[in-house]
Design a protein around this motif. Structure first.
Motif, PDB file in Angstrom:
ATOM      1  N   LEU B  13     116.153   1.430  41.322  1.00 59.91           N
ATOM      2  CA  LEU B  13     116.335   2.529  42.285  1.00 59.91           C
ATOM      3  C   LEU B  13     115.067   3.361  42.466  1.00 59.91           C
ATOM      4  CD1 LEU B  13     118.235   4.453  43.986  1.00 59.91           C
ATOM      5  CD2 LEU B  13     118.741   5.620  41.825  1.00 59.91           C
ATOM      6  N   LEU B  14     114.448   3.710  41.341  1.00 59.66           N
ATOM      7  CA  LEU B  14     113.371   4.719  41.378  1.00 59.66           C
ATOM      8  C   LEU B  14     111.970   4.138  41.169  1.00 59.66           C
ATOM      9  CD1 LEU B  14     115.179   7.337  39.075  1.00 59.66           C
ATOM     10  CD2 LEU B  14     115.166   7.324  41.572  1.00 59.66           C
ATOM     11  N   PRO B  46     114.410  11.371  39.874  1.00 64.55           N
ATOM     12  CA  PRO B  46     114.728  11.190  41.297  1.00 64.55           C
ATOM     13  C   PRO B  46     113.983  12.215  42.146  1.00 64.55           C
ATOM     14  CG  PRO B  46     116.600  12.132  40.113  1.00 64.55           C
ATOM     15  CD  PRO B  46     115.547  11.836  39.094  1.00 64.55           C
ATOM     16  N   GLU B  51     118.780   9.923  45.955  1.00 61.30           N
ATOM     17  CA  GLU B  51     118.442   9.286  44.682  1.00 61.30           C
ATOM     18  C   GLU B  51     119.234   9.891  43.528  1.00 61.30           C
ATOM     19  OE1 GLU B  51     113.835   7.763  45.551  1.00 61.30           O
ATOM     20  OE2 GLU B  51     114.188   9.333  44.055  1.00 61.30           O
ATOM     21  N   GLN B  54     122.713   8.389  43.654  1.00 61.69           N
ATOM     22  CA  GLN B  54     122.763   6.997  43.178  1.00 61.69           C
ATOM     23  C   GLN B  54     122.513   6.928  41.678  1.00 61.69           C
ATOM     24  OE1 GLN B  54     120.212   5.855  46.749  1.00 61.69           O
ATOM     25  NE2 GLN B  54     121.114   3.868  46.180  1.00 61.69           N
TER      26      GLN B  54
END
Lengths: 541, 541
Positions: B13-14, B46, B51, B54
């Motif tokens: 994700l990040l 995030p 973000e 999630q």
């Protein structure tokens, strides 16, 4: 039957006199200025926190919904009515002790039944150097009910909820909660710091059905050495916009610390008279020529700003001069009223005797005194007169001392949008609202109040003749169109009547989901005031 | 393993750079001025609300506790540490947009990573006519973290939580909540009225673990035409009591609108120097004679009151005169500082050159400028110097520009009781606390701040040498004895460090039960910051 068993248990707890379900009582509690009143199953009247706790446990045992109220004078927003028929009204009007008063730290601790008149008289009788914040709803209204609805008054303490320090709350399971520092044994700081330690939860008990607030600390303002009221008006409608923009910086910088009220001509006129049925030939809205005539006769403009300055003489002089300077480029004329001026005017009025000029001056002196009194927390019902505008019988004999629009069968609905404090927003909202009133055959009564440093709280009154079926129907439609229009424009109201609570939740709104979850956690049975603000959560959600 | 899977999902994700679990990072996040730091499992960063949502869902899926922080500079109260080892720090420092700014209605919308320096610079660069409220914690601290801990600053907007209008919150299930009017589509009034309609829930996200606040509206004060700082001091300890009682009415009546700070001699002395190890011959507490000598050399008394007056010239003149009049019967001498005076003093100091008198005057001018700057929201780290009092290496080279007591291995614990604003309460608390400090071999540093119109917020600093094991142990005991004493006396703190959170709940307290129920409703898994303020509710309760 559950209801009969519960009534019996409440009677054993409170006595026959304080558990009522006779038709006359139920009828009286169903009185409403709105056209959608509800009828309770019964009315119970506990007088102490312990009685409230026990009464709640009885309700829980029998699964009977309870609807708590302070004095039930929530006029224009649902009065003493529950959202649905068949709830049991818990009237806390008899629980009216002022538990504590501290002149040095400037607070009192009040129960729900304490009225504006009662606290005002108490401060005077005890010679406490404090002023109450007063609303315009008259002497017989409770402080607690208004605070919990996040109402506002007139003074620097007019944002009433911000002056609450420590609540005592009975929960749906009968448990007693103290917020702030109050739940720590021996706390010495309970009434001087509202937040306590840990999550600050007081707010969830306002505009809600999460618990029954049975006491609260309330900060009061210390008397000031001097007090000056001011009025300013503009002749023409659009001229109010620059005045708002000129006053905003003074409200923002603390020169104007109290809540200013800005009323249109009808709002001011309705303070002294009802709809001139004959002169208007029954025409609605009021013919423009007649409206201008009445305005001229009363010596007022399209808009009147009313506010107060507090402090010592030097501070008030500085504020007056700042106010004059700010308004100089606008069309507004500002006048200052204080005790000395009123005394002089009173003497002149006396010399003029019963002449027209003398009577008018006398009336102005009385209005001035009422305004000054409001600023220092002496309540007056005269500002409720707007509710009586369309009442055929006019003002009742006990007005304004015991103003009660619900009892007096007045028709009144309030729409209370919040606007950014800008002249352009005021004009935009007005342009949106006035045609709706006129289409439905009503006059627009409106006050905009500078309820904090950045917002105007509008109160638009639909005043109608409740004895006229067709007019009542039109009022309902007018209200609905108005409500939809302000929502659509993004001027969401700060408070609504029962009829609009279901419309606040579109069914897919995270805020109302969260509120529902909290309600479910605190009142899983959905026992307290089901349908009040939130219909979610609890067993009835 | 859940942790590895979660780390992998967060990395997807990040990116690698924003999911860290290397030893150096974990060590840095464990740095604390207290002696009970904890070590996180990992740190994730995030940069946007999406973000955060999630990342929360990933945590929920893998049942890993998340500990959100803004910049993690909660010095003296637990710094960037979670209550227990092994939580995943969600560092929101990189989420630092100023989303909106309105000079007319005087607000900004900020994200958690926005620092005091950043907002202060932004207002200057954008030439907005607004001042930020600044705390003394220095330029690199976040606004959000302090607001959510209900910290306080220096200006009329120093009660920071009261100036929040509308929060954006990510809940434990990843849902996005807008409070106030923000959840109504197209609301035009979201930033001008905090309460919205329905239960006012913002407070439950302060001093709590109910949600992750990812943005908030923050009201700022408009610049005023004039600004004057004032200092007043009393030579002897007991003489501060009548000063408090003389100032209270001025705070209550709005003459003093900003947060006054009242520091003892050590609090003031520690601003310019550390513990004089050699001159004291290592003695603790500081020998009385030496303390008096240092006091005399600095030209200060036992107590110094520091505050500011805001307004136009006439308003400030009226306030000065009211202040002088109120203090006349007391032993306090009052001095006023403004730009003009500082400029003159600066020129005189220049003429005096490097002489002792010149240097002292120069230092006073610098202090005066820092104080004036603080009043208009220009942050300065120098007021953190007390944390370095016992640090052997003294003040670091980048002090005060980048003050960071945790990084600099300072030993510091804060106890922050709330008192009624009365001289007698101040003396009582002081008499209670000083012997505890002395018994444990510490000096008492204390500031009392007039954080609202009725309360003093005390901040008592236990400053200790963290490199000295025995002293660290004594500091821990001193803190504990002090905490117990203030609780016992009913002066409950407004905020505590991690080590004291479990002690706030005696296990039979309706308030903490209610908090637990709300937590359970919003975060049944107990995912967010378990143990922060409330240990109840959720899966880990």
């Amino acid at each position: 039957m559950a209801a009969l068993d519960a009534l019996q248990a409440w009677r054993a707890l409170l006595g026959e006199q304080r558990v009522l379900n006779d038709p006359a009582t139920l009828h009286a509690y169903a009185a409403s200025t709105s056209s959608c009143s509800t009828r309770p199953l019964a009315v119970i009247r506990p007088h102490s926190t312990a009685e409230v706790q026990q009464a709640v446990r009885i309700a829980a045992e029998h699964s009977l919904p309870l609807y708590p109220l302070s004095t039930g004078r929530n006029w224009g927003y649902g009065d003493a009515c529950a959202p649905t028929d068949g709830q049991v009204i818990m009237d806390l009007g008899g629980m009216n002790r002022i538990r504590e008063a501290d002149g040095e730290l400037a607070y009192v601790v009040i129960e729900p039944g304490v009225t504006q008149r009662q606290l005002s008289d108490f401060l005077r009788d005890q010679q406490l150097p404090l002023w109450m914040d007063s609303t315009g709803a008259g002497p017989d209204t409770s402080l607690m009910g208004n605070i919990l609805e996040r109402g506002f008054g007139h003074s620097p303490y007019g944002n009433r909820f911000q002056n609450v320090a420590g609540m005592e709350v009975v929960l749906a399971n009968g448990e007693l909660l103290q917020t702030g520092f109050g739940h720590f044994p021996g706390a010495a700081n309970q009434r001087v710091f509202p937040y306590g330690i840990g999550p600050y939860i007081d707010g969830i008990f306002t505009q809600s059905n999460m618990g029954i607030v049975t006491a609260a600390g309330l900060w009061l303002m210390p008397k000031t050495a001097a007090l000056s009221h001011f009025l300013c008006s503009v002749a023409e409608h659009a001229a109010i916009a620059p005045v708002i923009d000129a006053l905003r910086p003074l409200r923002l910088d603390g020169t104007l610390r109290s809540i200013l009220h800005i009323g249109n001509d009808l709002r001011v006129l309705s303070g002294g008279t009802v709809y001139p049925r004959e002169r208007a030939g029954g025409a609605l809205p009021l013919p423009d020529a007649l409206r201008r005539e009445m305005r001229a006769a009363a010596g007022i403009g399209a808009w009147t700003v009313s506010g107060a300055l507090y402090g010592n003489a030097a501070q008030i002089a500085a504020a007056r001069s700042a106010l004059r300077k700010a308004l100089a480029p606008t069309a507004a004329k500002v006048r200052f009223i204080d005790e000395r001026k009123l005394d002089i005017a009173d003497r002149i009025a006396g010399l003029l005797g019963g002449s027209a000029a003398g009577r008018r001056l006398k009336a102005n002196v009385q209005l001035g005194r009422s305004l000054l009194d409001m600023n220092r927390g002496i309540p007056n019902g005269r500002f409720l007169a707007g509710a009586y505008w369309r009442r055929r019988a006019g003002l009742p004999p006990d007005f304004p001392e015991h103003a009660n629009p619900a009892r007096d069968n007045c028709g009144m609905l309030w729409v209370s949008p919040i606007l950014p404090m800008r002249g352009a927003d005021l004009l935009r909202l007005h342009a949106l609202a006035e045609p709706i009133f006129h289409e439905h055959g009503f006059d627009l009564f409106v006050t905009f109040s500078m309820i904090n440093e950045r917002a105007l709280g509008g109160v638009l009154t639909v005043a109608y003749d409740k004895e006229d079926e067709a007019e009542t129907q039109r009022a309902r439609h007018c209200y609905r169109a108005l409500f939809d229009a302000v929502m659509q424009a993004g001027y969401i109201p700060y408070r609504v009547g029962l009829q609009s609570m279901p419309d606040l939740d579109n069914g897919d709104d995270s805020y109302w989901r969260v509120v529902g979850r909290i309600k479910g956690a605190l009142d899983p049975q959905g026992l307290l005031a089901p349908g009040r603000y939130s219909a979610r959560g609890g067993g009835r959600g």
